[in-house]
Motif scaffolding. Structure first.
Motif, mmCIF file in Angstrom:
data_model
loop_
_atom_site.group_PDB
_atom_site.id
_atom_site.type_symbol
_atom_site.label_atom_id
_atom_site.label_comp_id
_atom_site.label_asym_id
_atom_site.label_seq_id
_atom_site.Cartn_x
_atom_site.Cartn_y
_atom_site.Cartn_z
ATOM 1 N N ASN A 293 0.750 -1.240 0.152
ATOM 2 C CA ASN A 293 -0.027 -0.204 0.021
ATOM 3 C C ASN A 293 0.816 1.308 0.045
ATOM 4 N N ASP A 294 2.258 1.165 -0.216
ATOM 5 C CA ASP A 294 2.969 2.109 -0.200
ATOM 6 C C ASP A 294 2.700 3.091 0.887
ATOM 7 N N ILE A 295 2.708 2.689 2.160
ATOM 8 C CA ILE A 295 2.566 3.512 3.108
ATOM 9 C C ILE A 295 3.923 4.333 3.647
ATOM 10 N N GLN A 296 4.260 5.624 3.583
ATOM 11 C CA GLN A 296 5.403 6.261 3.924
ATOM 12 C C GLN A 296 5.316 6.581 5.296
ATOM 13 N N GLU A 297 4.379 6.569 5.866
ATOM 14 C CA GLU A 297 4.247 7.298 7.551
ATOM 15 C C GLU A 297 5.316 6.284 8.180
ATOM 16 N N GLU A 298 5.942 6.680 9.048
ATOM 17 C CA GLU A 298 6.751 5.969 10.008
ATOM 18 C C GLU A 298 5.517 5.465 11.305
ATOM 19 N N PRO A 299 5.939 4.280 11.719
ATOM 20 C CA PRO A 299 5.134 3.981 12.977
ATOM 21 C C PRO A 299 5.598 4.836 14.169
ATOM 22 N N THR A 300 4.658 4.957 15.274
ATOM 23 C CA THR A 300 4.955 5.716 16.442
ATOM 24 C C THR A 300 6.038 4.767 17.194
ATOM 25 N N ALA A 301 6.371 5.200 18.322
ATOM 26 C CA ALA A 301 7.347 4.221 19.273
ATOM 27 C C ALA A 301 6.631 2.954 19.651
ATOM 28 N N SER A 302 5.286 2.942 19.798
ATOM 29 C CA SER A 302 4.529 1.870 20.176
ATOM 30 C C SER A 302 4.357 0.882 18.993
ATOM 31 N N GLY A 303 4.559 1.055 17.695
ATOM 32 C CA GLY A 303 4.206 0.477 16.483
ATOM 33 C C GLY A 303 2.886 0.706 15.778
ATOM 34 N N LEU A 304 2.079 1.958 16.342
ATOM 35 C CA LEU A 304 1.197 2.587 15.692
ATOM 36 C C LEU A 304 1.564 3.150 14.584
ATOM 37 N N TYR A 305 0.562 3.031 13.296
ATOM 38 C CA TYR A 305 0.741 3.671 12.117
ATOM 39 C C TYR A 305 -0.603 4.638 11.965
ATOM 40 N N TYR A 306 -0.283 5.794 11.929
ATOM 41 C CA TYR A 306 -1.295 7.042 11.736
ATOM 42 C C TYR A 306 -1.379 7.630 10.511
ATOM 43 N N ILE A 307 -2.348 7.495 9.599
ATOM 44 C CA ILE A 307 -2.355 8.108 8.275
ATOM 45 C C ILE A 307 -3.245 9.062 8.275
ATOM 46 N N GLU A 308 -2.887 10.374 8.154
ATOM 47 C CA GLU A 308 -3.954 11.373 8.080
ATOM 48 C C GLU A 308 -4.533 11.514 6.880
ATOM 49 N N ARG A 309 -5.913 11.374 6.470
ATOM 50 C CA ARG A 309 -6.654 11.607 5.481
ATOM 51 C C ARG A 309 -7.273 12.961 5.233
ATOM 52 N N GLU A 310 -7.498 13.662 6.471
ATOM 53 C CA GLU A 310 -8.287 15.092 6.132
ATOM 54 C C GLU A 310 -7.810 15.683 7.573
ATOM 55 N N LYS A 311 -7.325 16.910 7.555
ATOM 56 C CA LYS A 311 -7.020 17.519 8.846
ATOM 57 C C LYS A 311 -8.170 17.894 9.468
ATOM 58 N N GLY A 312 -8.228 17.993 10.620
ATOM 59 C CA GLY A 312 -9.152 18.420 11.452
ATOM 60 C C GLY A 312 -8.910 19.914 11.933
ATOM 61 N N THR A 313 -9.925 20.347 12.877
ATOM 62 C CA THR A 313 -9.804 21.870 13.526
ATOM 63 C C THR A 313 -9.864 21.723 14.953
ATOM 64 N N GLY A 314 -9.362 22.706 15.617
ATOM 65 C CA GLY A 314 -9.212 22.670 16.802
ATOM 66 C C GLY A 314 -8.129 22.025 17.647
ATOM 67 N N ASP A 315 -8.277 22.063 19.129
ATOM 68 C CA ASP A 315 -7.021 21.346 19.802
ATOM 69 C C ASP A 315 -7.110 19.953 19.505
ATOM 70 N N THR A 316 -5.672 19.513 19.610
ATOM 71 C CA THR A 316 -5.426 18.115 19.512
ATOM 72 C C THR A 316 -5.949 17.499 20.508
ATOM 73 N N ILE A 317 -6.368 16.243 20.149
ATOM 74 C CA ILE A 317 -7.161 15.122 21.297
ATOM 75 C C ILE A 317 -6.174 14.788 22.229
ATOM 76 N N LYS A 318 -6.258 14.835 23.792
ATOM 77 C CA LYS A 318 -5.631 14.414 24.933
ATOM 78 C C LYS A 318 -6.289 13.106 25.353
ATOM 79 N N ASN A 319 -5.445 12.199 26.298
ATOM 80 C CA ASN A 319 -5.977 11.551 27.164
ATOM 81 C C ASN A 319 -6.657 12.147 28.099
ATOM 82 N N GLY A 320 -7.913 11.547 28.350
ATOM 83 C CA GLY A 320 -8.773 12.020 29.220
ATOM 84 C C GLY A 320 -10.142 12.781 28.727
ATOM 85 N N ASP A 321 -9.833 13.393 27.278
ATOM 86 C CA ASP A 321 -10.868 13.912 26.648
ATOM 87 C C ASP A 321 -11.944 12.834 26.090
ATOM 88 N N ARG A 322 -12.987 13.458 25.717
ATOM 89 C CA ARG A 322 -14.193 12.461 25.408
ATOM 90 C C ARG A 322 -14.373 12.752 23.884
#
Length: 168
Positions: free
Chosen positions: A46-75
């Protein structure tokens, strides 16, 4: 005579259990190795160019959102489709009712919580979640052991409940 018979049966049972545990350990190691191979093939295919996070998760952004970045503890409320690495859909949120959870809480797998912390309200993305951030060696939710999961998600709503710093 009874003591000798009991001793022999006990020794045979211990040996059988030991061999069984070793066989299961080898099978689990093999399944984990197969997962890693399938993930590497998927990333390449799938020619994924993104690098995994330290935990091994891959995040591929499809459309940028607005507002604050989501944090632990948020709903957050999200729409999602969950697939296995072979594109088999195993779960999805309702069409009109998003899935609601507290980020970092016990209601979702670790990979989902980590993944949404890369997003903002209205954002769309794909998470590639290795099994150690999902269900691991369990065959939970009817999924095979060591399943890499792929989630296409959209952040419908984000409610800041955390007290974490909002700096990026």
């Amino acid at each position: 005579m009874k003591k000798t018979f009991f001793l022999i049966v006990s020794v045979v049972a211990i040996i059988a259990i030991s061999v069984s545990c070793k066989d299961n350990g080898l099978d689990l190691e093999k399944l984990r190795a197969e997962e890693i191979q399938k993930l590497e093939e998927f990333i390449e295919k799938n020619d994924i160019q993104e690098e995994p996070t330290a935990s091994g998760l891959y995040y591929i952004e499809r459309e940028k959102g607005t507002g604050d970045t989501i944090k632990n503890g948020d709903r957050v409320k999200i729409f999602y489709t969950g697939m296995l690495i072979d594109s088999t859909v195993f779960d999805m949120s309702g069409t009109y009712e998003p899935f609601d959870f507290i980020v970092g809480g016990s209601g979702v797998i670790a990979g989902m919580s980590e993944g949404v912390t890369h997003m903002r309200q209205g954002g769309k993305g794909t998470l590639i979640i290795p099994s150690e951030l999902a269900y691991g060696a369990s065959s939970s939710q009817g999924l095979p052991r060591f399943s890499t999961l792929i989630f296409d998600i959209e952040i419908k709503n984000h409610y800041k409940l955390s007290t974490e710093d909002t700096e990026e």
